[in-house]
Design a protein around this motif. Structure first.
Motif, PDB file in Angstrom:
ATOM      1  N   ARG A 125      -3.021  16.592 -11.569  1.00 37.21           N
ATOM      2  CA  ARG A 125      -2.258  15.450 -12.063  1.00 37.21           C
ATOM      3  C   ARG A 125      -2.360  14.264 -11.086  1.00 37.21           C
ATOM      4  NH1 ARG A 125       3.167  14.020 -13.400  1.00 37.21           N
ATOM      5  NH2 ARG A 125       4.143  15.227 -11.778  1.00 37.21           N
ATOM      6  N   ARG A 126      -2.639  14.577  -9.816  1.00 37.32           N
ATOM      7  CA  ARG A 126      -2.723  13.523  -8.798  1.00 37.32           C
ATOM      8  C   ARG A 126      -4.160  13.118  -8.512  1.00 37.32           C
ATOM      9  NH1 ARG A 126       1.678  16.214  -8.581  1.00 37.32           N
ATOM     10  NH2 ARG A 126       3.605  15.264  -7.856  1.00 37.32           N
ATOM     11  N   ASP A 167      -5.785  10.651  -9.396  1.00 40.55           N
ATOM     12  CA  ASP A 167      -5.926   9.247  -9.019  1.00 40.55           C
ATOM     13  C   ASP A 167      -5.585   9.044  -7.549  1.00 40.55           C
ATOM     14  OD1 ASP A 167      -6.904   8.453 -11.360  1.00 40.55           O
ATOM     15  OD2 ASP A 167      -5.200   7.243 -12.013  1.00 40.55           O
ATOM     16  N   TYR A 168      -4.589   9.790  -7.056  1.00 38.25           N
ATOM     17  CA  TYR A 168      -4.279   9.731  -5.631  1.00 38.25           C
ATOM     18  C   TYR A 168      -5.494  10.193  -4.833  1.00 38.25           C
ATOM     19  CZ  TYR A 168      -1.986  10.648  -1.164  1.00 38.25           C
ATOM     20  OH  TYR A 168      -1.641  10.638   0.167  1.00 38.25           O
ATOM     21  N   ARG A 222       0.833  -1.198   0.000  1.00 40.43           N
ATOM     22  CA  ARG A 222       0.000   0.000   0.000  1.00 40.43           C
ATOM     23  C   ARG A 222       0.875   1.258   0.000  1.00 40.43           C
ATOM     24  NH1 ARG A 222      -3.449   2.029  -1.837  1.00 40.43           N
ATOM     25  NH2 ARG A 222      -4.738   3.497  -0.748  1.00 40.43           N
ATOM     26  N   GLN A 245      -8.248   7.334  -5.276  1.00 37.72           N
ATOM     27  CA  GLN A 245      -7.925   5.936  -4.971  1.00 37.72           C
ATOM     28  C   GLN A 245      -7.506   5.736  -3.515  1.00 37.72           C
ATOM     29  OE1 GLN A 245      -8.589   3.490  -6.899  1.00 37.72           O
ATOM     30  NE2 GLN A 245      -9.154   4.770  -8.645  1.00 37.72           N
ATOM     31  N   VAL A 246      -6.744   6.685  -2.980  1.00 34.22           N
ATOM     32  CA  VAL A 246      -6.261   6.501  -1.609  1.00 34.22           C
ATOM     33  C   VAL A 246      -7.427   6.476  -0.610  1.00 34.22           C
ATOM     34  CG1 VAL A 246      -4.863   7.532   0.214  1.00 34.22           C
ATOM     35  CG2 VAL A 246      -3.937   7.299  -2.082  1.00 34.22           C
ATOM     36  N   ASN A 303      -9.474   3.226  -1.003  1.00 32.49           N
ATOM     37  CA  ASN A 303      -8.819   2.092  -0.371  1.00 32.49           C
ATOM     38  C   ASN A 303      -8.898   2.164   1.143  1.00 32.49           C
ATOM     39  OD1 ASN A 303      -7.383  -0.080  -1.881  1.00 32.49           O
ATOM     40  ND2 ASN A 303      -6.852   1.689  -3.135  1.00 32.49           N
ATOM     41  N   ILE A 334       0.740   4.260  -2.646  1.00 32.37           N
ATOM     42  CA  ILE A 334       0.536   5.657  -2.248  1.00 32.37           C
ATOM     43  C   ILE A 334       1.713   6.514  -2.699  1.00 32.37           C
ATOM     44  CG2 ILE A 334       0.488   7.183  -0.240  1.00 32.37           C
ATOM     45  CD1 ILE A 334      -1.308   5.214   1.126  1.00 32.37           C
ATOM     46  N   GLY A 365       2.436  11.471  -8.718  1.00 29.48           N
ATOM     47  CA  GLY A 365       1.711  11.924  -9.900  1.00 29.48           C
ATOM     48  C   GLY A 365       1.444  10.850 -10.932  1.00 29.48           C
ATOM     49  N   LEU A 366       1.693   9.574 -10.562  1.00 28.25           N
ATOM     50  CA  LEU A 366       1.359   8.502 -11.492  1.00 28.25           C
ATOM     51  C   LEU A 366      -0.144   8.244 -11.482  1.00 28.25           C
ATOM     52  CD1 LEU A 366       4.282   7.909 -12.018  1.00 28.25           C
ATOM     53  CD2 LEU A 366       3.914   5.534 -11.406  1.00 28.25           C
ATOM     54  N   SER A 367      -0.672   7.795 -12.603  1.00 27.06           N
ATOM     55  CA  SER A 367      -2.070   7.386 -12.626  1.00 27.06           C
ATOM     56  C   SER A 367      -2.180   6.022 -11.966  1.00 27.06           C
ATOM     57  CB  SER A 367      -2.574   7.302 -14.067  1.00 27.06           C
ATOM     58  OG  SER A 367      -1.967   6.205 -14.705  1.00 27.06           O
ATOM     59  N   GLN A 368      -3.403   5.645 -11.580  1.00 27.81           N
ATOM     60  CA  GLN A 368      -3.609   4.354 -10.923  1.00 27.81           C
ATOM     61  C   GLN A 368      -3.083   3.220 -11.805  1.00 27.81           C
ATOM     62  OE1 GLN A 368      -5.160   3.763  -7.767  1.00 27.81           O
ATOM     63  NE2 GLN A 368      -4.356   1.725  -8.059  1.00 27.81           N
ATOM     64  N   LEU A 408      -3.250  16.374   0.469  1.00 26.18           N
ATOM     65  CA  LEU A 408      -3.612  15.620   1.672  1.00 26.18           C
ATOM     66  C   LEU A 408      -4.990  15.978   2.215  1.00 26.18           C
ATOM     67  CD1 LEU A 408      -0.081  15.660   3.297  1.00 26.18           C
ATOM     68  CD2 LEU A 408      -1.221  13.695   2.264  1.00 26.18           C
ATOM     69  N   LEU A 450       1.436   7.086  -6.473  1.00 26.35           N
ATOM     70  CA  LEU A 450       0.329   7.998  -6.805  1.00 26.35           C
ATOM     71  C   LEU A 450       0.671   9.430  -6.390  1.00 26.35           C
ATOM     72  CD1 LEU A 450      -2.806   5.900  -5.733  1.00 26.35           C
ATOM     73  CD2 LEU A 450      -2.089   6.429  -8.061  1.00 26.35           C
ATOM     74  N   ALA A 451       1.312   9.573  -5.223  1.00 28.27           N
ATOM     75  CA  ALA A 451       1.645  10.913  -4.750  1.00 28.27           C
ATOM     76  C   ALA A 451       2.658  11.581  -5.665  1.00 28.27           C
ATOM     77  CB  ALA A 451       2.195  10.849  -3.323  1.00 28.27           C
TER      78      ALA A 451
END
Lengths: 240, 283
Positions: free
Chosen positions: B32-33, B35-36, A107, B39-40, B43, A111, A117-120, B129, A114-115
Motif C-alpha cells: 500500500r506504501r 508510492d512511499y 517534505r 517517491q521518497v 526525491n 513523507i 499509506g497515501l498515494s503520491q 524503511l 506517504l508513510a
C-alpha cells in the motif's frame, strides 16, 4: 456506534524502563549476565476504560508516568504486565519527536502522508491543506532544524491529524504553539470529537484540560489517584 | 485472549495493542506504501546534490571518476599482470557491483535508527524503511551501470545474448543485498556498534571476493574454489563479469548467486520482522 463503545481498555497495565546501561555490554554477553541496570517502574498497574468520543485529560506531577501510559496504549512501549486493548491503533503526538530534521517542513509533510499509506497523488492533494493548517507560511520550505519547538509542534500536529485518526493521544503538544495555533488546534480537536474521535490529553495546563476534557485521570508515581469528572478531580489535584 | 466470558474484547471491536500483523497483512501494508517506497528515494536522489554546481550530473560523474582513478593507477602507473585480459574492465565491473551491495547494506543498517522520529510518530510497517533505502540505491545504480556498459564497449567488447541476463542478475543481487539490509537494520538498532564495524567487514570482503584479482587465476584447488561459493560477494562479482564480458564462471557460481538471494532475503526479512515492535522503543 454508540457512545458506550470502548475505544481503549487498559487492565493492570505495568510499564518499566531499564535505565543507565539499558543494553547489554559485551562484558555482560560474555559472562551470560543481564546488564547491571536500574529498573524504573513508570506505570505500576493502571486500569481504566476510555469510551469512543470521550476526551480524557491526564494530570500529575513530572515523572508520574503520564507520557509512558500514553505510549503504552500505542504499542510503542512494551507492557511489563496487564493488557491494553484498543479499537484502532492510537496516533501519538508528542512535542519532542521530529520527523526528519534535515528536510524541509513541506517534505516532512509529504513523507508523513506517504508513510501513512497515501498515494503520491492523494498526498499532493492534501499537502497544501496541511501546509495551510500549520500556518508556517514561507518557513514550510526551510529545513526543520531551523524550526523553533513551537513550529515543530505545529507541523507535527498538522501531519498527525491530517488523516483524522480515530484515537489521538496528545502529550503537551498544544502547550507550545502560540495562541492562534492553539485555538486552531483546539478547534480541530472539537471537530475530531464531533466525528466520535477519542482523545487522551496529557497537559500541565489545567485551563486547557478544563476546556477540553469531560473526565480526568490523576496519576502519581505510576498509579491512578483519582479518575472522574474534570471538576472533581482537578479540585482534588489542585488541593494536593 | 479470554473467550469463556460472553463479552470478549473481540466482540466489542477491541484488539490488543502492539500485536504484530500477520505476514500477508504486513506485506499488503508495505505494498500500500509503494508510492512511499519509490517517491521518497527519488526525491532524496534529486535533493542529494542540490547544493552542488553540477547537480545530478554527479550521479554519472562519480562512477566515471572512479574508473578514471583506477585507469590511472592500474592502467598507466603500474600495469602489471593480474591474470586477466583487461584489468580496467575487470576492475570496473568488480568494484561497481561490489559497492552496490555494500551501499545497500550499510545504508540499510542506518535506515531504522535514522528514522526514529518518523517511527515514533506514525504507524507503518517498519520494513518500508530498508526497502525504500534499497530502492534508492537501485535507482542510483542506473548511471553506474551505464558507465560500466560504456567501459565494456569502449574496450572493444560487443553486446552478447548474456546481456539479457543483466536484469535477472541485478534482481538477484538486489534481493541478497536487501536481505542483508534487513538484518543489518535490525542489529544496528540493537547495537549501534555494527555501524562502526560494517566498513571493516566490507573492506575485508572486498579483498576476499576477487574484486582486485582473479580468484580462479590464483587458486587451483577445487575444494578452495568451492569454499568461495560461500562468499556471496564473490558469486555476484564473478557472475557479473561472466554476464558482461564472458569471463569464466562455474555453474556453481550461478546456482549460489540465486540461492544466496533467496536465503538472504528470507532470513533477513524474518529477522527484521521479529524486531518490528521494538523499533522506536527505548533504543
Amino acid at each position: 456506534m454508540t457512545s458506550t463503545d470502548l475505544a481503549i481498555s487498559c487492565t493492570d497495565v505495568e510499564v518499566s524502563y531499564t535505565i543507565a546501561s539499558h543494553r547489554p555490554l559485551i562484558r555482560d554477553l560474555l559472562r551470560g549476565q543481564k546488564p547491571a541496570a536500574q529498573t524504573i517502574d513508570a506505570v505500576r498497574g493502571v486500569t481504566f476504560d476510555v469510551h469512543v468520543g470521550e476526551t480524557v485529560g491526564v494530570v500529575g506531577p513530572n515523572g508520574s508516568g503520564k507520557t509512558t501510559l500514553l505510549q503504552a496504549t500505542t504499542g510503542l512501549v512494551p507492557l511489563a504486565g496487564g493488557t491494553c486493548l484498543v479499537r484502532s491503533v492510537p496516533t501519538f503526538l508528542g512535542v519532542s519527536a521530529v520527523l526528519r530534521n534535515h528536510m524541509t517542513g513541506r517534505r516532512n509533510i509529504q513523507i508523513g502522508l506517504l508513510a501513512q499509506g497515501l498515494s503520491q497523488d492523494a498526498a499532493d492533494d492534501l499537502t497544501d491543506d496541511v501546509i495551510d493548517f500549520t500556518g508556517l507560511g514561507d518557513a514550510i520550505d526551510m529545513r526543520m532544524e531551523t524550526y523553533s519547538s513551537g513550529m515543530r509542534a505545529r507541523l507535527h500536529f498538522s501531519i498527525a491529524t491530517a488523516l483524522s485518526p480515530e484515537i489521538l493521544l496528545i502529550d503537551e503538544a498544544l502547550a507550545v504553539g502560540d495562541r492562534s495555533f492553539r485555538e486552531k488546534s483546539a478547534q480541530r480537536l472539537d471537530e475530531h470529537r464531533a466525528n466520535s474521535g477519542t482523545v487522551l490529553l496529557v497537559s500541565h495546563n489545567l485551563a486547557e484540560i478544563r476546556r477540553s476534557c469531560s473526565r480526568v485521570i490523576w496519576l502519581e508515581q505510576g498509579l491512578i489517584i483519582q479518575d472522574g469528572p474534570t471538576d472533581e478531580v482537578l479540585a482534588a489535584y489542585e488541593a494536593s | 485472549m479470554n473467550t469463556d466470558t460472553p463479552d470478549t474484547p473481540a466482540d466489542k471491536g477491541l484488539f490488543p495493542v502492539g500485536k504484530p500483523l500477520p505476514l500477508s497483512e504486513y506485506l499488503r501494508e508495505i505494498w500500500r506504501r509503494r508510492d512511499y517506497l519509490l517517491q521518497v528515494p527519488l526525491n532524496d536522489l534529486r535533493s542529494q546534490n542540490a547544493h552542488t554546481l553540477l547537480g545530478s550530473v554527479w550521479l554519472v560523474l562519480n562512477p566515471l571518476l572512479q574508473v578514471g582513478v583506477y585507469f590511472l593507477v592500474f592502467g598507466i602507473i603500474m600495469p602489471i599482470d593480474r591474470g586477466v585480459d583487461s584489468y580496467l574492465v575487470f576492475l570496473t565491473i568488480g568494484v561497481f557491483t561490489f559497492f552496490y551491495s555494500q551501499r545497500v547494506i550499510s545504508d540499510g543498517a542506518r535506515s531504522v535508527v535514522s528514522s526514529l522520529g518518523l517511527i515514533r510518530t506514525l504507524r507503518f510497517p517498519r520494513a518500508t524503511l530498508p526497502i525504500s533505502n534499497t530502492v534508492g540505491q537501485a535507482l542510483s545504480f542506473g548511471p553506474v551501470l551505464a558507465v560500466m556498459v560504456v567501459v565494456v564497449l569502449a574496450h572493444g567488447n560487443l553486446p552478447t545474448w548474456r546481456w539479457l541476463l543483466i536484469p535477472a542478475l541485478f534482481a538477484l543481487q538486489t534481493m541478497f543485498s536487501l536481505g542483508g539490509a534487513f538484518a543489518a537494520a535490525r542489529f544496528n538498532h540493537l547495537y549501534r556498534d555494527l555501524e562502526n564495524l560494517l566498513p571493516f567487514v566490507f573492506r575485508l570482503l572486498f579483498y576476499v571476493s576477487g574484486v582486485l584479482y582473479s580468484v580462479d587465476h590464483y587458486i587451483d584447488d577445487a575444494l578452495v574454489r568451492t569454499l568461495f561459493l560461500f562468499n556471496p560477494m564473490y558469486c555476484y562479482v564473478t557472475a557479473w563479469r561472466w554476464v558482461m564480458v564472458g569471463n569464466a564462471a562455474s555453474t556453481g557460481v550461478m546456482v549460489a548467486s540465486a540461492a544466496w538471494a533467496v536465503v538472504s532475503l528470507t532470513v533477513g526479512f524474518a529477522l527484521f520482522r521479529s524486531g518490528e515492535s521494538s523499533y522506536g522503543g527505548t533504543g
